[in-house]
Design a protein around this motif. Structure first.
Motif, short mmCIF file in Angstrom:
data_model
loop_
_atom_site.label_atom_id
_atom_site.label_comp_id
_atom_site.label_asym_id
_atom_site.label_seq_id
_atom_site.Cartn_x
_atom_site.Cartn_y
_atom_site.Cartn_z
N SER A 53 0.85 -1.26 -0.04
CA SER A 53 -0.16 0.06 -0.18
C SER A 53 0.93 1.28 0.03
O SER A 53 0.47 2.22 -0.77
CB SER A 53 -0.77 -0.12 1.21
OG SER A 53 -2.02 -0.98 1.28
N HIS A 80 1.76 3.03 -3.17
CA HIS A 80 0.72 3.77 -3.70
C HIS A 80 0.09 5.01 -3.03
O HIS A 80 -0.76 5.48 -3.34
CB HIS A 80 -0.62 2.96 -3.93
CG HIS A 80 -0.37 1.82 -4.88
ND1 HIS A 80 -0.16 1.54 -6.35
CD2 HIS A 80 -0.27 0.36 -4.53
CE1 HIS A 80 -0.08 0.62 -6.75
NE2 HIS A 80 -0.17 -0.46 -5.66
N ASP A 138 -1.34 8.12 -4.69
CA ASP A 138 -2.69 7.86 -5.26
C ASP A 138 -3.79 8.25 -4.15
O ASP A 138 -4.90 8.14 -4.37
CB ASP A 138 -2.92 6.61 -5.65
CG ASP A 138 -2.35 6.02 -6.84
OD1 ASP A 138 -1.61 6.95 -7.47
OD2 ASP A 138 -1.93 4.93 -6.90
#
Length: 132
Positions: free
Chosen positions: A3, A6, A9
């Motif tokens: 995670s 990312h 994002d």
């Protein structure tokens, strides 16, 4: 892929919430640390870090929950266990340290430490009796 890769994002609203809770948590922990360094006696010193640790950990745990919940698109609540353990163990540790230090100081005859608490007097039917 994890995670954390990312993290770019992350939506802006979530990034602001994560940043807010991280700053609050780190600030409270810093205040507890400053209190630990600045306060003069052991009894005063143990109070500030316990509050800073409990509340600071709460802020950081909240930031972690928001961050990983948004990136995983599923509720990530296992960090609540960390908050529960810190909330339960920190005051217990504070009391154990304070009682051990108080016992040691009384045994050494430290004049700055209050003596034993006076025995309570029970009043029953107009007569005073000593509580055991």
């Amino acid at each position: 892929m994890s995670s954390i890769e990312h993290a770019a994002d992350l939506p802006a609203w979530a990034a602001l919430a994560v940043a807010f809770f991280l700053v609050i948590g780190a600030g409270l922990t810093l205040i507890g640390t400053i209190g630990f360094v600045r306060l003069p006696t052991f009894y005063e010193r143990i109070h500030a870090p316990t509050l800073g640790t409990s509340w600071g950990t709460g802020g950081i745990v909240m930031a972690s929950m928001i961050f990983f919940t948004v990136l995983s698109t599923r509720p990530v609540v296992h960090e609540i266990l960390i908050g529960i353990f810190v909330t339960v163990t920190t005051p217990v540790t504070l009391m154990l340290l304070a009682r051990a230090t108080l016992h040691r100081d009384r045994a050494e005859g430290n004049p700055d430490v209050p003596g034993e608490a006076p025995a309570q007097v029970l009043v029953k039917d107009g007569t005073a009796t000593q509580a055991d």
